[in-house]
Scaffold this active site. Structure first.
Site, PDB file in Angstrom:
ATOM      1  N   ASP A 275     -36.598 -13.777 -30.247  1.00  0.00           N
ATOM      2  CA  ASP A 275     -37.246 -12.486 -30.522  1.00  0.00           C
ATOM      3  C   ASP A 275     -37.076 -12.109 -31.993  1.00  0.00           C
ATOM      4  O   ASP A 275     -36.149 -12.554 -32.649  1.00  0.00           O
ATOM      5  CB  ASP A 275     -36.691 -11.384 -29.609  1.00  0.00           C
TER       6      ASP A 275
ATOM      7  N   ASN B 152     -27.797  -1.723 -22.342  1.00  0.00           N
ATOM      8  CA  ASN B 152     -28.717  -1.115 -21.357  1.00  0.00           C
ATOM      9  C   ASN B 152     -29.285  -2.168 -20.396  1.00  0.00           C
ATOM     10  O   ASN B 152     -30.200  -1.897 -19.638  1.00  0.00           O
ATOM     11  CB  ASN B 152     -29.863  -0.372 -22.065  1.00  0.00           C
TER      12      ASN B 152
ATOM     13  N   HIS C 144     -30.772  -5.045 -21.312  1.00  0.00           N
ATOM     14  CA  HIS C 144     -31.927  -5.829 -21.784  1.00  0.00           C
ATOM     15  C   HIS C 144     -31.536  -7.281 -22.064  1.00  0.00           C
ATOM     16  O   HIS C 144     -30.375  -7.594 -22.322  1.00  0.00           O
ATOM     17  CB  HIS C 144     -32.609  -5.172 -22.993  1.00  0.00           C
TER      18      HIS C 144
ATOM     19  N   GLU D  36     -36.807  -4.389 -22.649  1.00  0.00           N
ATOM     20  CA  GLU D  36     -36.047  -3.175 -22.377  1.00  0.00           C
ATOM     21  C   GLU D  36     -36.200  -2.768 -20.914  1.00  0.00           C
ATOM     22  O   GLU D  36     -37.106  -3.254 -20.218  1.00  0.00           O
ATOM     23  CB  GLU D  36     -36.574  -2.052 -23.287  1.00  0.00           C
TER      24      GLU D  36
HETATM   25  C1  F6R Z   1     -31.144 -10.767 -29.920  1.00  0.00           C
HETATM   26  C2  F6R Z   1     -31.486 -10.297 -28.591  1.00  0.00           C
HETATM   27  C3  F6R Z   1     -30.790  -9.163 -27.960  1.00  0.00           C
HETATM   28  C4  F6R Z   1     -29.286  -9.266 -28.005  1.00  0.00           C
HETATM   29  C5  F6R Z   1     -28.625  -8.050 -27.320  1.00  0.00           C
HETATM   30  C6  F6R Z   1     -27.115  -8.057 -27.547  1.00  0.00           C
HETATM   31  O1  F6R Z   1     -31.843 -11.956 -30.242  1.00  0.00           O
HETATM   32  O2  F6R Z   1     -32.371 -10.840 -28.019  1.00  0.00           O
HETATM   33  O3  F6R Z   1     -31.212  -9.055 -26.622  1.00  0.00           O
HETATM   34  O4  F6R Z   1     -28.867 -10.445 -27.368  1.00  0.00           O
HETATM   35  O5  F6R Z   1     -29.143  -6.893 -27.880  1.00  0.00           O
HETATM   36  O6  F6R Z   1     -26.835  -7.898 -28.896  1.00  0.00           O
HETATM   37  P1  F6R Z   1     -25.380  -8.111 -29.465  1.00  0.00           P
HETATM   38  O7  F6R Z   1     -25.021  -9.512 -29.172  1.00  0.00           O
HETATM   39  O8  F6R Z   1     -25.511  -7.877 -30.946  1.00  0.00           O
HETATM   40  O9  F6R Z   1     -24.493  -7.139 -28.775  1.00  0.00           O
END
Ligand code: F6R
Length: 494
Positions: free
Chosen positions: A67, A136, A138, A143
């Protein structure tokens, strides 16, 4: 799903790196899907360190980025792609042509999303997708509320995600949208590795693993994937109640004659993915259960409207197949409920509403036994249906060991020798009922002789199972009669 709890972030990263490297050694042209963010950065450091220490060649590795913020190019120092390039691709020596970035700068984002999916397919699909989880729930930038059947798409970020990621931007402001692989894209990876570290992820981990599957927690879709490894540090795992509920196979049981009561006066729900699968898979056993005083409830999980019935409209096919389902149930003097769940028209991706409808029906019928296809069935509708049944049972479960889950086989999926633990003999009269049940589906039997196929299977099993499964080849054979059906019989524990 494998769940590995580690002591801390370092051990989580190290464990994940070993797992991935061992896979890459087996398949030099491995295709990795990569998340960014805090969680996998320790894993990427470990990968680089180990690859350099061991001198592993990764020149055939392909990497797909999960992403990206909309409008950021891989050259933008604040892009996720730039992070991957600097911290992973360059140190590992992944050739530039094998680094596949999300096309987040595009005049036509919709077309770019489709092209990115096509690129994945042309390389042969992703072998292993690395994921983190948002607090949350995701995954990628899907989301809460995202439909599980969405492919790569442009997504608006939630305020909580924007706040959590603001630390990665010099101006302290996260972009409002991202281009992201969708749940369906992620689910197409052959294997998934999801990491979570820290107390801030504990609640999301619980929702992913222990609460009902729901679009409100996008990570919960992973419960439908056949090969997921979850690696947690102690804090991220702190909210889980061990052991997690799982379906446990019962010991081998053989019901040869009528003295072996299968179930007397029990209520049985038979979930058929398409209207005609029940009698094909387990009609002989159903006939025997009926004779022994059980109440049978036939349920068609889909409308089966994609069946090839020449010169018919969509409405005609649905009506025809529903009428045939009703006739089949009448053969067994039983009821028929057409659930016609939406998963069938949504790329076979189960969703909350599919489970909710089945749970509601279970509440009404109160089954003691539930018959279903196996999640290992390779037909996508059969597999999705089996997964919906299992998730519905987790929500509905009534007391220890109830209901029992009986997975049946069929022409699209035959059990291996050790997969089944229940053998049921049935009488010539039962066979007659089974075949009448199959033949009630005129539109199908006139096309392909499923009655002959299922009779042949019941006879084949009766010939081979005594020696291959019951006597372990060579020792005294047990008489199981002329026709049998075999099942994988499971109870939900603890
Ligand atoms: C990033 C992504 C997000 C993260 C998630 C956790 O490529 O796809 O879904 O994996 O937001 O983020 P961190 O690891 O920074 O807590």
């Amino acid at each position: 799903m494998r769940i590995i709890q580690t002591a801390d972030y370092a051990e989580m990263s190290h464990t994940a790196a070993i797992l991935i490297l061992s896979q890459m050694l087996e398949k030099p042209d491995y295709v990795l899907g990569l998340a960014t963010g805090h969680t996998p950065s320790g894993l990427y450091r470990e990968l680089v360190r180990t690859e350099q220490n061991l001198g592993i060649e990764l020149d055939r590795l392909h990497c797909f980025h999960l992403d990206e913020y909309l409008g950021l190019s891989p050259d933008d120092p604040e892009s996720m792609a730039c992070y991957l390039r600097r911290h992973l691709f360059e140190p590992l020596g992944v050739p530039a042509a094998q680094r596949h970035y999300v096309p987040a700068v595009s005049a036509d984002p919709e077309a770019a999303c489709r092209a990115y999916e096509a690129e994945m397919i042309s390389i042969g699909g992703i072998d292993l997708q690395i994921l983190g989880i948002g607090s949350n729930g995701h995954i990628a930038f899907n989301e809460p509320g995202t439909r599980f059947d969405l492919g790569t798409h442009v997504a608006k970020l939630s305020e909580s995600t924007r706040a959590a990621n603001a630390r990665y931007f010099s101006a302290g402001v996260t972009p409002e949208a991202a281009m992201t692989m969708g749940p369906r894209t992620i689910m197409q990876a052959r294997q998934i590795l999801i990491l979570a570290a820290g107390a801030s992820k504990a609640r999301a981990v619980c929702r992913m693993l222990q609460e009902p599957v729901s679009e409100d927690c996008p990570a919960s879709v992973l419960r439908f994937h056949p090969d997921v490894t979850v690696i947690l540090d102690r804090e991220a795992a702190s909210g889980l109640h061990w052991p997690l509920p799982h379906f446990k196979p019962l010991p081998l049981q053989v019901y040869t004659n009528d003295y072996d009561k299968l179930g007397e006066g029990e209520t049985v729900l038979i979930a058929a993915p398409h209207p005609d699968d029940a009698s094909i898979g387990c009609g002989g056993t159903l006939a025997r259960l009926k004779r022994q005083g059980c109440q049978l409830h036939f349920v068609s999980m889909s409308s089966g409207h994609r069946a090839d019935i020449p010169d018919t409209t969509f409405e005609e096919r649905v009506a025809m197949r529903m009428q045939e389902g009703k006739s089949e149930a009448e053969v067994f003097a039983s009821s028929f409920t057409p659930l016609n769940l939406p998963f069938y028209d949504h790329h076979y991706m189960p969703a909350r509403r599919d489970m909710a409808s089945l749970v509601a029906l279970m509440e009404q019928i109160q089954p003691d036994y539930v018959f279903s296809t196996s999640p290992r069935d390779r037909h996508p509708a059969h597999r999705a249906s089996a997964l919906i049944v299992q998730e519905a049972l987790r929500e509905y479960r009534k007391g220890p060991g109830r209901p029992e889950l009986w997975c049946y086989e069929g022409p699209w999926y035959l059990f291996e020798r050790d997969d089944f633990n229940t053998v049921v003999t049935f009488s010539p009269e039962d066979l007659d009922l089974k075949l009448k049940g199959v033949q009630a589906h005129h539109s199908q039997v006139s096309r392909k002789r499923y009655d002959l196929a299922s009779e042949a299977l019941a006879r084949f099993r009766a010939i081979t199972v005594p020696e291959s499964r019951l006597s372990s080849f060579g020792s005294g054979l047990q008489d199981v009669g002329e026709h049998i059906e075999v099942f994988q019989r499971l109870v939900l524990e603890p």
